[in-house]
Enzyme design. Structure first.
Site, PDB file in Angstrom:
ATOM      1  N   GLY A  98       0.742  -1.232  -0.003  1.00 54.60           N
ATOM      2  CA  GLY A  98       0.114  -0.106  -0.129  1.00 54.60           C
ATOM      3  C   GLY A  98       0.870   1.369   0.080  1.00 54.60           C
ATOM      4  N   GLY A 100       2.566   3.708   1.365  1.00 53.70           N
ATOM      5  CA  GLY A 100       3.069   4.186   2.957  1.00 53.70           C
ATOM      6  C   GLY A 100       3.810   5.470   2.840  1.00 53.70           C
ATOM      7  N   ARG A 101       4.012   5.906   1.611  1.00 53.90           N
ATOM      8  CA  ARG A 101       4.513   7.477   1.758  1.00 53.90           C
ATOM      9  C   ARG A 101       3.965   8.161   0.560  1.00 53.90           C
ATOM     10  NH1 ARG A 101      10.499   7.188  -0.787  1.00 53.90           N
ATOM     11  NH2 ARG A 101       9.997   5.170  -1.924  1.00 53.90           N
ATOM     12  N   LYS A 121       4.039  12.412  -3.033  1.00 55.34           N
ATOM     13  CA  LYS A 121       4.932  11.409  -2.459  1.00 55.34           C
ATOM     14  C   LYS A 121       5.835  12.036  -1.199  1.00 55.34           C
ATOM     15  CE  LYS A 121       7.748   7.732  -4.494  1.00 55.34           C
ATOM     16  NZ  LYS A 121       8.206   7.209  -5.824  1.00 55.34           N
ATOM     17  N   ASP A 133       8.540   6.273   7.807  1.00 52.88           N
ATOM     18  CA  ASP A 133       8.090   7.594   8.377  1.00 52.88           C
ATOM     19  C   ASP A 133       7.015   8.270   7.304  1.00 52.88           C
ATOM     20  OD1 ASP A 133       9.783   8.156   6.227  1.00 52.88           O
ATOM     21  OD2 ASP A 133      11.363   9.359   7.386  1.00 52.88           O
ATOM     22  N   GLY A 134       7.029   7.774   6.111  1.00 56.14           N
ATOM     23  CA  GLY A 134       6.058   8.527   5.370  1.00 56.14           C
ATOM     24  C   GLY A 134       6.589   9.503   4.517  1.00 56.14           C
ATOM     25  N   ASP A 260       4.507  -4.574  -7.429  1.00 58.07           N
ATOM     26  CA  ASP A 260       4.039  -3.380  -6.994  1.00 58.07           C
ATOM     27  C   ASP A 260       4.768  -2.182  -7.674  1.00 58.07           C
ATOM     28  OD1 ASP A 260       6.123  -4.244  -5.173  1.00 58.07           O
ATOM     29  OD2 ASP A 260       6.026  -2.253  -4.331  1.00 58.07           O
ATOM     30  N   ASN A 261       5.533  -2.295  -8.479  1.00 52.73           N
ATOM     31  CA  ASN A 261       6.166  -0.916  -9.360  1.00 52.73           C
ATOM     32  C   ASN A 261       5.975  -1.496 -10.636  1.00 52.73           C
ATOM     33  OD1 ASN A 261       6.951   0.093  -7.057  1.00 52.73           O
ATOM     34  ND2 ASN A 261       9.153  -0.991  -7.051  1.00 52.73           N
ATOM     35  N   ASP A 270       7.873   4.574 -10.451  1.00 57.10           N
ATOM     36  CA  ASP A 270       8.921   4.307  -9.306  1.00 57.10           C
ATOM     37  C   ASP A 270      10.096   4.340  -9.606  1.00 57.10           C
ATOM     38  OD1 ASP A 270       6.952   4.747  -7.438  1.00 57.10           O
ATOM     39  OD2 ASP A 270       7.053   2.498  -6.575  1.00 57.10           O
TER      40      ASP A 270
HETATM   41  P1  AMP Z   1       9.002   1.338  -3.136  1.00 51.94           P
HETATM   42  O1  AMP Z   1      10.373   0.875  -2.682  1.00 51.94           O
HETATM   43  O2  AMP Z   1       8.986   2.954  -3.319  1.00 51.94           O
HETATM   44  O3  AMP Z   1       8.357   0.823  -4.450  1.00 51.94           O
HETATM   45  O4  AMP Z   1       7.986   1.209  -1.986  1.00 51.94           O
HETATM   46  C1  AMP Z   1       7.863  -0.096  -1.399  1.00 51.94           C
HETATM   47  C2  AMP Z   1       6.872   0.003  -0.014  1.00 51.94           C
HETATM   48  O5  AMP Z   1       7.421   0.736   0.833  1.00 51.94           O
HETATM   49  C3  AMP Z   1       5.513   0.587  -0.494  1.00 51.94           C
HETATM   50  O6  AMP Z   1       4.487   0.273   0.127  1.00 51.94           O
HETATM   51  C4  AMP Z   1       5.943   2.098  -0.075  1.00 51.94           C
HETATM   52  O7  AMP Z   1       4.849   2.850   0.264  1.00 51.94           O
HETATM   53  C5  AMP Z   1       6.575   1.688   1.340  1.00 51.94           C
HETATM   54  N1  AMP Z   1       7.652   2.779   1.605  1.00 51.94           N
HETATM   55  C6  AMP Z   1       8.719   3.101   0.960  1.00 51.94           C
HETATM   56  N2  AMP Z   1       9.276   4.274   1.721  1.00 51.94           N
HETATM   57  C7  AMP Z   1       8.508   4.294   2.937  1.00 51.94           C
HETATM   58  C8  AMP Z   1       8.580   5.323   3.701  1.00 51.94           C
HETATM   59  N3  AMP Z   1       9.800   6.055   4.110  1.00 51.94           N
HETATM   60  N4  AMP Z   1       7.598   5.411   4.819  1.00 51.94           N
HETATM   61  C9  AMP Z   1       6.631   4.385   4.696  1.00 51.94           C
HETATM   62  N5  AMP Z   1       6.474   3.704   3.615  1.00 51.94           N
HETATM   63  C10 AMP Z   1       7.494   3.555   2.836  1.00 51.94           C
HETATM   64 MG    MG Z   2       6.721   1.274  -5.266  1.00 48.03          MG
END
Ligand code: AMP
Ligand code: MG
Length: 502
Positions: A98, A100-101, A121, A133-134, A260-261, A270
């Site tokens: 989901g 997360g940020r 983002k 930390d979002g 997810d990407n 992404d």
């Molecule tokens: P990504 O590597 O950007 O494709 O992210 C993979 C997952 O990790 C996704 O669910 C993102 O929302 C979550 N995520 C990545 N970085 C953060 C962050 N700093 N805080 C919260 N969730 C994160």
């Molecule tokens: Mg992603």
């Protein structure tokens, strides 16, 4: 400029004419979530051309952009939410990821009638943040801005960059870094992992609702077809085959092709540890987290197929009530993906070497050149651009051969190529123009991105970032004033590893 969180004003009511559809889907599709406030937001960049294309009020955004794109001011009409999705990360299934940020502010219908998502983002935590930390750091925000806009200018389907702001707050990674928020525009943010989220819960109704939504939004031509869900699967596979072929043709390595990407719309999404190859090698990997080279340059088409197989699994109940028949139909799509990829890849590679007609031996001719490039440690981008240059008056091949460690080794290939060109219908000048349209002079080279990020993060100097955006907006033009940007890195400038945005 600072603002208190969530205020809305009469002025911003017209800034973004929202028309939200995802927020009307059933509640298990997302979690409503307002962005968190930033203490001292500053607008670093607004993509005015894109804002115009989206039908936004550019003047209002110039005034209020820091507040809106930091999440401090939720514009009227927005319905902020975090999308639910799952995903295979490096082959391991995670049933709940989901946003997360990331927070979807809402959608607009652009000047061409296309529905587009506007997403922040790095605007704070959501119910999907897990331990994160979002937030986002300035470096990855600038990287995504540069690379996504460069991809667009190169003609590759991609999410876009609407804005970048700094928050005035630190984010804590290995170092303490300036925080930032990236505003992303996408045809939608629906991923293979979105389908997996419902499949993992046995929620067949959810999958059907999502599939119908996707057909409406991205593949309306399939509405009313006999087997719409199988047709959807085929259409998504076709777009991914075409997309990944484009990546290979410009030397792009995504770096984290987790399910997810991978979008359902066929856009690149992404830009984490992504990078472009300089010296050509099929096995190139940059991402620090890709220890086994799962997402290496030349693995990308096969990984695309693997991801699409995961999508197919989620669609089986919709494809046919009879499991065996559903599996058989889905398998045919997966098999065809391989052929469709090969078709798109070879068609593009033919154009890169200046061919407009087709012959049986062309694949071998292309592969022979790539093998020479790999052995000769040629710069991928420069070599193809210089090959276009051999069409100039005088037919100078020296510049091209000079891209290789052993220029003399090129002679047999050049003879063979010349001979092949003699059976191609294009006139020389026509071929030269066509080659220059597919062999860029400028790509976002890693060392240039790093230099731009470093100046911004360490010295609050965004001039290199701006210069890079300017150069990369016209990748197929010569732009002699920017000649240094065509060059590969010096040994000391070489970037060997790239990192995720987290
Ligand atoms: P990504 O590597 O950007 O494709 O992210 C993979 C997952 O990790 C996704 O669910 C993102 O929302 C979550 N995520 C990545 N970085 C953060 C962050 N700093 N805080 C919260 N969730 C994160
Ligand atoms: Mg992603």
């Amino acid at each position: 400029m600072t603002s208190t969180p969530f205020e809305t004003t009469a002025l911003d009511a017209s800034a973004i004419p929202f028309d939200n559809s995802y927020a009307r889907l059933p509640p298990q599709f997302f979690a409503r979530q307002a962005p968190s406030a930033a203490t001292a937001p500053r607008l670093i960049k607004l993509n005015e051309a894109l804002a115009e294309e989206l039908g936004l009020n550019v003047e209002a955004l110039k005034r209020e952009g820091a507040a809106i794109f930091s999440g401090n001011l939720v514009p009227a009409g927005a319905d902020p939410l975090a999308m639910a999705y799952a995903g295979h990360q490096f082959g391991q299934f995670v049933p709940q990821l989901g946003d997360g940020r990331a927070i979807l502010l809402g959608e607009v219908v652009d000047r061409n009638g296309k529905r587009r998502d506007i997403q922040l983002k790095g605007a704070g935590q959501t119910p999907f943040s897990r331990r994160g930390d979002g937030r986002a750091a300035l470096g990855p925000v600038l990287r995504e801005y540069i690379v996504s806009e460069a991809m667009h200018a190169l003609g590759v389907p991609t999410t876009r960059a609407l804005a970048a702001v700094t928050t005035g707050q630190p984010v804590y990674r290995e170092d303490i870094l300036p925080g930032a928020v990236f505003t992303r525009v996408a045809a939608s943010h629906i991923r293979v992992g979105t389908f997996q989220f419902f499949a993992a819960r046995g929620d067949d109704e959810g999958i059907r609702t999502l599939a119908d939504y996707v057909i409406d939004r991205h593949y309306p031509e399939l509405k009313g077809s006999d087997a719409p869900y199988l047709a959807l699967y085929r259409a998504v596979s076709e777009r991914q085959a075409a997309l990944i072929a484009r990546w290979l043709q410009i030397g792009f390595i995504h770096g984290v092709m987790n399910t997810d990407n991978m979008t359902i719309s066929g856009e690149t999404i992404d830009f984490g540890p992504c990078a472009f190859v300089d010296t050509y090698h099929a096995g190139t990997v940059f991402s620090s987290i890709d220890q086994n080279g799962r997402y290496a340059y030349a693995n990308q088409p096969a990984i695309g197929q693997w991801n699409l197989a995961r999508l197919g699994e989620t669609l089986l109940p919709l494809i046919d009530a009879d499991v065996d028949r559903a599996v058989e139909a889905a398998n045919a799509v997966i098999k065809d993906y391989g052929e469709r990829f090969q078709h798109h890849w070879l068609a593009g590679m033919r154009r890169k070497i200046g061919l407009a007609n087709t012959e049986e031996d062309d694949l071998d001719l292309v592969q022979a050149l790539l093998a020479l490039m790999q052995d000769g440690e040629a710069d991928f981008t420069l070599a193809f651009r210089r090959l276009s240059g051999t069409m100039e008056a005088g037919m100078d091949e020296e510049g091209f051969a000079a891209s290789f460690k052993d220029p003399a080794a090129l002679s047999p290939w050049l003879d063979r190529w010349r001979e092949r060109l003699s059976r191609d219908p294009q006139a020389t000048l026509q071929r030269k123009a066509a080659m220059r349209r597919v062999n860029p002079a400028f790509i976002p080279r890693n060392h240039r991105i790093e230099q731009a990020i470093q100046a911004a993060v360490e010295d609050d100097d965004f001039s290199l970032f701006e210069a890079l955006l300017r150069v990369l907006a016209k990748p197929y033009e010569d732009q002699p004033e920017f000649e240094p940007y065509t060059r590969p890195p010096q040994p000391a400038e070489r970037v060997l590893q790239t990192f995720c945005g987290t």
